[in-house]
Design an enzyme around this catalytic site. Structure first.
Site, PDB file in Angstrom:
ATOM      1  N   ALA A 191      14.673   4.781   6.374  1.00 51.19           N
ATOM      2  CA  ALA A 191      13.259   5.080   6.176  1.00 51.19           C
ATOM      3  C   ALA A 191      12.628   5.230   7.559  1.00 51.19           C
ATOM      4  O   ALA A 191      13.185   4.767   8.555  1.00 51.19           O
ATOM      5  CB  ALA A 191      12.606   3.936   5.422  1.00 51.19           C
ATOM      6  N   GLY A 213      17.720   3.254   4.225  1.00 51.47           N
ATOM      7  CA  GLY A 213      17.438   4.253   3.200  1.00 51.47           C
ATOM      8  C   GLY A 213      18.456   5.395   3.225  1.00 51.47           C
ATOM      9  O   GLY A 213      18.676   6.055   2.205  1.00 51.47           O
ATOM     10  N   GLU A 223      21.239   4.195   1.167  1.00 50.62           N
ATOM     11  CA  GLU A 223      20.780   4.152  -0.233  1.00 50.62           C
ATOM     12  C   GLU A 223      20.782   5.556  -0.835  1.00 50.62           C
ATOM     13  O   GLU A 223      21.155   5.760  -1.987  1.00 50.62           O
ATOM     14  CB  GLU A 223      19.379   3.517  -0.292  1.00 50.62           C
ATOM     15  CG  GLU A 223      19.440   2.024   0.055  1.00 50.62           C
ATOM     16  CD  GLU A 223      18.082   1.385   0.239  1.00 50.62           C
ATOM     17  OE1 GLU A 223      17.295   1.908   1.057  1.00 50.62           O
ATOM     18  OE2 GLU A 223      17.804   0.370  -0.417  1.00 50.62           O
ATOM     19  N   GLU A 230      18.524  -3.486   7.325  1.00 49.99           N
ATOM     20  CA  GLU A 230      17.104  -3.834   7.166  1.00 49.99           C
ATOM     21  C   GLU A 230      16.762  -5.235   7.623  1.00 49.99           C
ATOM     22  O   GLU A 230      15.675  -5.474   8.162  1.00 49.99           O
ATOM     23  CB  GLU A 230      16.680  -3.659   5.695  1.00 49.99           C
ATOM     24  CG  GLU A 230      16.529  -2.209   5.242  1.00 49.99           C
ATOM     25  CD  GLU A 230      17.822  -1.598   4.726  1.00 49.99           C
ATOM     26  OE1 GLU A 230      18.901  -2.146   5.024  1.00 49.99           O
ATOM     27  OE2 GLU A 230      17.743  -0.569   4.043  1.00 49.99           O
TER      28      GLU A 230
HETATM   29  C1  3H9 Z   1      14.919   1.265   5.665  1.00 47.20           C
HETATM   30  O1  3H9 Z   1      15.603   2.238   5.659  1.00 47.20           O
HETATM   31  C2  3H9 Z   1      14.326   0.651   4.430  1.00 47.20           C
HETATM   32  C3  3H9 Z   1      14.954   1.236   3.197  1.00 47.20           C
HETATM   33  O2  3H9 Z   1      15.606   0.249   2.462  1.00 47.20           O
HETATM   34  C4  3H9 Z   1      13.973   2.030   2.368  1.00 47.20           C
HETATM   35  C5  3H9 Z   1      12.865   1.252   1.772  1.00 47.20           C
HETATM   36  C6  3H9 Z   1      11.955   2.025   0.847  1.00 47.20           C
HETATM   37  N1  3H9 Z   1      12.442   5.386  11.932  1.00 47.20           N
HETATM   38  O3  3H9 Z   1      17.733   4.073  18.855  1.00 47.20           O
HETATM   39  P1  3H9 Z   1      17.558   5.389  19.524  1.00 47.20           P
HETATM   40  C7  3H9 Z   1      13.650   6.519  16.779  1.00 47.20           C
HETATM   41  S1  3H9 Z   1      14.511   0.495   7.106  1.00 47.20           S
HETATM   42  C8  3H9 Z   1      11.673   5.865  12.918  1.00 47.20           C
HETATM   43  O4  3H9 Z   1      17.080   5.407  20.910  1.00 47.20           O
HETATM   44  P2  3H9 Z   1      20.395   5.826  19.386  1.00 47.20           P
HETATM   45  C9  3H9 Z   1      13.674   5.534  17.913  1.00 47.20           C
HETATM   46  O5  3H9 Z   1      12.492   4.767  17.937  1.00 47.20           O
HETATM   47  C10 3H9 Z   1      15.344   1.447   8.355  1.00 47.20           C
HETATM   48  N2  3H9 Z   1      12.125   6.109  14.161  1.00 47.20           N
HETATM   49  O6  3H9 Z   1      18.884   6.285  19.429  1.00 47.20           O
HETATM   50  C11 3H9 Z   1      13.782   6.477  19.109  1.00 47.20           C
HETATM   51  O7  3H9 Z   1      12.501   6.997  19.379  1.00 47.20           O
HETATM   52  P3  3H9 Z   1      12.055   7.300  20.888  1.00 47.20           P
HETATM   53  C12 3H9 Z   1      16.787   1.130   8.411  1.00 47.20           C
HETATM   54  C13 3H9 Z   1      13.402   5.834  14.400  1.00 47.20           C
HETATM   55  O8  3H9 Z   1      21.180   7.057  19.318  1.00 47.20           O
HETATM   56  C14 3H9 Z   1      14.649   7.610  18.582  1.00 47.20           C
HETATM   57  O9  3H9 Z   1      14.546   7.554  17.153  1.00 47.20           O
HETATM   58  N3  3H9 Z   1      17.375   1.829   9.505  1.00 47.20           N
HETATM   59  C15 3H9 Z   1      14.258   5.309  13.427  1.00 47.20           C
HETATM   60  O10 3H9 Z   1      20.663   4.845  20.472  1.00 47.20           O
HETATM   61  C16 3H9 Z   1      16.102   7.503  18.961  1.00 47.20           C
HETATM   62  O11 3H9 Z   1      16.577   6.226  18.592  1.00 47.20           O
HETATM   63  C17 3H9 Z   1      17.498   1.276  10.734  1.00 47.20           C
HETATM   64  O12 3H9 Z   1      17.145   0.150  10.933  1.00 47.20           O
HETATM   65  C18 3H9 Z   1      13.736   5.090  12.130  1.00 47.20           C
HETATM   66  N4  3H9 Z   1      14.490   4.608  11.120  1.00 47.20           N
HETATM   67  O13 3H9 Z   1      20.552   5.024  18.023  1.00 47.20           O
HETATM   68  C19 3H9 Z   1      18.108   2.149  11.789  1.00 47.20           C
HETATM   69  N5  3H9 Z   1      15.480   5.117  13.957  1.00 47.20           N
HETATM   70  O14 3H9 Z   1      13.027   8.309  21.407  1.00 47.20           O
HETATM   71  C20 3H9 Z   1      17.319   2.055  13.059  1.00 47.20           C
HETATM   72  C21 3H9 Z   1      15.384   5.517  15.237  1.00 47.20           C
HETATM   73  O15 3H9 Z   1      10.640   7.772  20.751  1.00 47.20           O
HETATM   74  N6  3H9 Z   1      17.804   2.945  14.062  1.00 47.20           N
HETATM   75  N7  3H9 Z   1      14.139   5.951  15.517  1.00 47.20           N
HETATM   76  O16 3H9 Z   1      12.158   5.983  21.609  1.00 47.20           O
HETATM   77  C22 3H9 Z   1      18.920   2.686  14.803  1.00 47.20           C
HETATM   78  O17 3H9 Z   1      19.615   1.708  14.582  1.00 47.20           O
HETATM   79  C23 3H9 Z   1      19.229   3.618  15.931  1.00 47.20           C
HETATM   80  O18 3H9 Z   1      18.069   4.338  16.219  1.00 47.20           O
HETATM   81  C24 3H9 Z   1      20.366   4.634  15.652  1.00 47.20           C
HETATM   82  C25 3H9 Z   1      20.422   5.669  16.809  1.00 47.20           C
HETATM   83  C26 3H9 Z   1      21.697   3.872  15.588  1.00 47.20           C
HETATM   84  C27 3H9 Z   1      20.139   5.358  14.370  1.00 47.20           C
END
Ligand code: 3H9
Length: 707
Positions: A63, A107, A110, A130
Site C-alpha cells: 500500500a 498489499g 495480498e 506490515e
Molecule cells: C501495506 O501494504 C498494508 C497492506 O496490508 C494493505 C492495507 C489495506 N509507499 O526504500 P527505497 C518510497 S503497508 C510509499 O529507498 P529500495 C520510499 O519512501 C506497506 N512509498 O528503495 C522511497 O522514496 P524516496 C507494506 C514507498 O530499493 C522510494 O520509494 N510494504 C513505499 O532500497 C524508494 O524506496 C512495505 O512496508 C510504499 N509502500 O527498497 C514495503 N515503499 O525516494 C516498504 C517505498 O522519496 N518498502 N517507498 O525516499 C520497502 O521495504 C523498500 O522501499 C523496498 C525498496 C524494499 C520496496
C-alpha cells in the site's frame, strides 16, 4: 483505464502492467486501474488468461504508506479498500497469473495471493512486513497466507515481517513456478498453459489450515517469541490474533477481525512512530547542499589503521561488502591478536547460521594483515581506528597524508575528537571525514558521518553511499564534542547517576528505562562499555570544569575501587562467571555514604521521575544540537538513537517522542527540573521557542548543513 495501469494483449493473454514508480505502491488510481483491467479481461472474448506484472524494477511493494497519514488524520477517507478488488480478481473465471519480480510486499503480496497462480523471478522477495510499520496486513493477508503455506510459517511471516525469497516461496507453496530467462515471456507462457485449468480461489482453500486445537501451541509459541524478541510492540501480537482467526472463523469473518485489528494498529501511536522511522531512514540520506547527483569516488580498495576491537570490526564490515582491505597494526603481536578476534567473530556467525563457512573463507581472504604502510598507496579510502588520543591521531594522519594517493579519502573513527584538528595534520583537509562506527562495528547499524569544516562534498557523498553499501545507516553530523549521539548520551547518563546519588537504586533506574523500552538501562550500559573509559576522560578534562556545577561522582568513585564494570566482575552491578548482572547492596550502601558526605539528601524516587529526568536531559541536549545545526533535522537525531543507542523503535526516537508528548509539557517539566537542580537544566532556547509557538521538532528545519 488509469495511466498507472496498462493493458496489452499477446495472443490471447492479457498483460496488465502496473506503472507507479518507484515501487508500484497501491496509490490512489492503481487499484481502480487494476479493477478496470480485470473487468476488461473478463469481458473480452479474445482473452483467455491474464498476467499481472509490475513495470520497472519491482512488482508491488505494498500500500502507499504516504496515504496512511492522510487516513489517520482524516484528510482522506478509507474508501472501499482493497478487499473488493481482491475478490473481483479471485472471482474472475479466466486464470490470472501474478508475475512477481523484485518485491511483493504487504498489499503487494495480498494482491498476488488473490491471483489464481503465482510465478516469480529468481531472487524475488515476498513478505508481509506490515508489523515493521506498526500495523498488520489489512487486505486479507492474514487469511490467505495461512491457506497457501500453512499456519506456522504464515504466523511467522506476519508477526516478524521478514520476507522469503522466491526459492523458499516455491517450497512453501506460495508460488507455483520460478521463471528463468525472459521473465514476462515466461509468465505469459505459464498463463497460456493454465488456460482451461481450474481458477483456484485461495480463500476457498482450507487444506493447509490447522484446526484450532492443532494451531493453539503454534500461536502460544509465537506470542511468547513476540513478547521476547519484539518487546513492547503491539502489532506482532495483533498479527498473531488475526492469523489465529483464520483457523477459527470463516474467511469473511476472519477478514472482519483482521480489519478491526488493522485499524486499531493504524491509529496507534506506535504505527505513527514506526512510519516516521521508515521515512526517516530514507530522509537522512538527503543532504540539502550535497545533491543526489554529486560525483562520488569509487571505493574499490580500502585500508584500516588499528586492529583493535573497532578496527577489526570495521575491516570485517568492509570485507563483508566485498571490498579488499589492508589491516595495519604497529607490531605482529597486536596484529595477531586482532586477527584472532576477527576469526572468532566469524566463527560465531557461522555457528549462529548467519554466514556459511565458504562465505567466511572468501571474506577472510579479502583482509590483508600488515605491519607497514606498504600498499596504502592503492587504497581509495583509509579508516583510522587507533587509540583515542589527539597526538596519536595526528601522527597517523600525517603519515597517511604522506603515503596515500591524491584523491584517497582519509577517515577517522574518532568518537570524541575534533575532526578539523585531525584534518589539520594533512595537506588535504577536504579529503578528511569522520566515520564514527558503533561497537561492535560489524553488528551495529549506525554510522555517524562527521563533516569537517573543509570536507569536500564528493567525500561526503562517497561516504554516505559507502555506508549503504556496508549495510549501515549513515547519518551526517557536524563536528562538535561527542558529535550528536555521545553528546546527548552524556546528560542522559549524568542524570541516571544523579538519580542513584539522590536515592534511587541502580536496579530501579535501569528498570524504569528498560520498561520505557530502552534495550538496556544506562547503568548496565556503563558496566558493559567499561566505567573507566569515561572516568579517564573526565580526569583528563577536570581542569576545564566550571566551579559550582554538580558533577556525577558515584561512577568515578566505583572506578577508584577498581570496579570498572563487566570486565572486572563488578561495577554498578556484580557479575558472575557468565557475566550475568546481580544487584549489589554494597553499591547502595557506598553511594548512600558518598551522598551524605557530599551533602546530597536521599529520597524515594518514582519510575516516572527517573524516565523524565533521563529522557528530557536527552531531548534538551538534542534541541541544542538541532538549533546549533550539528544535526540536519530532528529525524536525524531519532535515527541515530534508534540505531546506535537502543532507543525503542515504536517511540520513534527521542525527538519524535518529545513531539508526541507535546513540547509545552516537556518544556514545563524541564523548567521544573531547572528550578530543582539548577544550571544543568537550563531549557534549550529552541525547546522554549517551539513550545511557545505550539510547534514540533519535526517542523524545524536547520539552516546548518551539519558543518
Ligand atoms: C501495506 O501494504 C498494508 C497492506 O496490508 C494493505 C492495507 C489495506 N509507499 O526504500 P527505497 C518510497 S503497508 C510509499 O529507498 P529500495 C520510499 O519512501 C506497506 N512509498 O528503495 C522511497 O522514496 P524516496 C507494506 C514507498 O530499493 C522510494 O520509494 N510494504 C513505499 O532500497 C524508494 O524506496 C512495505 O512496508 C510504499 N509502500 O527498497 C514495503 N515503499 O525516494 C516498504 C517505498 O522519496 N518498502 N517507498 O525516499 C520497502 O521495504 C523498500 O522501499 C523496498 C525498496 C524494499 C520496496
Amino acid at each position: 483505464m488509469s495511466e498507472l495501469v496498462q493493458l496489452t494483449k499477446q495472443d490471447g493473454v492479457a498483460v496488465i502492467t502496473i506503472n507507479n514508480p518507484p515501487v508500484n505502491a497501491l496509490s490512489p488510481g492503481v487499484p481502480e486501474g487494476i479493477s478496470e483491467a480485470v473487468r476488461q479481461v473478463a469481458e473480452d472474448g479474445a482473452v483467455q488468461a491474464a498476467v499481472l506484472v509490475g513495470g520497472g524494477r519491482t512488482f508491488v511493494a505494498g500500500a502507499d504508506i504516504k496515504e496512511f497519514e492522510k487516513l489517520t488524520s482524516g484528510t482522506r477517507s478509507r474508501g472501499a479498500g482493497l478487499l473488493p478488488l481482491l475478490l473481483q480478481i479471485e472471482d474472475c473465471r479466466k486464470p490470472i497469473v501474478m508475475a512477481v519480480h523484485g518485491t511483493a510486499f504487504g498489499g503487494g503480496l495480498e494482491l498476488a495471493m488473490a491471483g489464481h497462480y503465482r510465478v516469480a523471478a529468481p531472487g524475488a522477495q515476498l513478505g508481509q512486513p506490515e508489523v515493521k510499520l506498526g500495523i498488520i496486513p489489512g487486505a486479507a493477508g492474514t487469511q490467505r497466507l495461512p491457506r497457501l503455506i500453512g499456519v506456522a510459517k504464515a504466523v511467522e511471516m506476519c508477526a516478524e515481517g521478514n520476507p522469503v525469497k522466491a526459492e523458499e516461496a516455491l517450497r512453501l507453496g506460495l508460488i507455483d513456478r520460478i521463471i528463468d530467462g525472459d521473465f514476462l515471456a515466461g509468465a505469459v507462457r505459464f498463463a497460456r498453459e493454465m488456460v482451461g485449468r481450474a481458477t483456484v480461489k485461495t480463500r476457498e482453500r482450507n487444506d493447509k489450515l490447522a484446526t484450532p486445537g492443532d494451531g493453539a501451541p503454534i500461536f502460544a509459541a509465537a506470542r511468547e517469541a513476540a513478547r521476547k524478541k519484539q518487546r513492547g510492540l503491539m502489532a506482532p501480537l495483533a498479527a498473531i490474533d488475526a492469523v489465529e482467526a483464520s483457523t477459527k472463523r470463516s474467511f469473511e469473518e476472519g477478514c472482519r477481525e483482521e480489519q478491526k485489528l488493522f485499524l486499531d494498529c493504524l491509529h496507534s501511536d506506535q504505527s505513527k512512530a514506526l512510519i516516521h522511522v521508515f521515512f526517516g531512514e530514507r530522509e537522512v540520506a538527503k543532504i540539502p547542499d550535497v545533491p543526489k547527483d554529486t560525483p562520488t569516488i569509487p571505493v574499490a580498495r580500502a585500508a584500516v589503521v588499528g586492529a583493535g576491537t573497532m578496527g577489526g570490526g570495521i575491516a570485517m564490515v568492509l570485507a563483508n561488502a566485498g571490498i579488499p582491505v589492508l589491516l595495519k597494526e604497529t607490531d605482529q603481536a597486536a596484529l595477531d591478536g586482532g586477527l584472532a578476534k576477527i576469526r572468532k567473530n566469524y566463527a560465531n556467525s557461522v555457528e549462529r547460521g548467519r554466514f556459511t563457512p565458504a562465505f567466511v573463507k572468501e571474506r577472510l581472504e579479502l583482509i590483508e594483515p600488515t605491519v607497514s604502510y606498504d600498499g596504502f598507496e592503492k587504497a581509495d579510502m583509509v579508516i583510522e581506528a587507533v587509540f583515542e588520543g589527539m597526538a596519536l591521531k595526528k601522527e597517523v594522519f600525517r603519515e597517511l597524508d604522506r603515503v596515500c594517493k591524491a584523491g584517497a579519502i582519509l577517515a577517522s573513527n574518532t568518537s570524541t575528537l575534533n575532526i578539523d584538528e585531525i584534518a589539520s595534520a594533512t595537506s588535504r583537509p577536504d579529503f578528511v571525514i569522520g566515520t564514527h562506527f558503533f561497537s561492535p562495528a560489524n553488528v551495529m547499524r549506525l554510522l555517524e558521518v562527521v563533516r569537517g569544516q573543509k570536507t569536500a562534498k564528493q567525500v561526503i557523498a562517497t561516504t554516505m553511499q559507502l555506508s549503504k553499501k556496508l549495510g549501515k545507516i549513515g547519518v551526517l553530523v557536524g563536528n562538535c564534542r561527542g558529535f550528536v549521539g555521545n553528546r546527548m548520551f552524556h546528560p542522559y547518563v549524568r542524570e541516571s547517576v544523579f538519580l542513584v546519588e539522590e536515592g534511587a537504586t541502580v536496579e530501579a533506574v535501569d528498570k524504569a528505562l528498560y520498561d520505557f523500552g530502552m534495550a538496556m538501562g544506562p547503568l548496565a550500559v556503563g558496566d558493559l562499555a567499561g566505567l573507566d573509559v569515561g572516568w579517564r576522560i573526565r580526569k583528563e578534562y577536570r581542569h576545564l570544569e566550571k566551579p559550582g556545577i554538580r558533577q556525577a561522582m558515584a561512577g568515578d568513585r566505583l572506578c577508584e575501587l577498581g570496579r570498572y564494570g563487566q570486565k572486572t566482575g563488578a561495577g554498578w552491578y556484580k557479575y558472575d562467571a557468565n557475566r550475568k548482572a546481580v544487584p549489589d547492596p554494597e553499591v547502595t550502601e557506598l553511594v548512600r555514604k558518598w551522598a551524605t558526605e557530599a551533602g546530597i539528601s536521599q529520597r524515594r524516587i518514582s519510575a516516572d521521575e527517573i524516565v523524565d529526568r533521563c529522557l528530557y536531559a536527552l531531548v534538551n541536549e538534542g534541541a541544542r544540537i538541532l538549533e546549533e545545526g550539528y544535526a540536519l533535522r530532528a529525524v536525524d537525531i531519532d535515527i541515530i538513537y534508534l540505531n546506535g543507542y537502543g532507543f525503542p523503535s515504536y517511540r520513534g526516537g527521542p525527538m519524535w517522542f518529545a513531539d508526541s508528548v507535546g513540547l509545552p509539557k516537556v518544556y514545563n517539566r524541564v523548567l521544573e527540573f531547572h528550578r530543582q537542580h539548577g544550571v544543568l537544566w537550563e531549557p534549550a532556547p529552541l525547546l522554549k521557542r517551539l513550545a511557545d509557538e505550539g510547534k514540533r521538532f519535526s517542523d524545524y528545519k536547520t539552516v546548518g548543513a551539519a558543518a
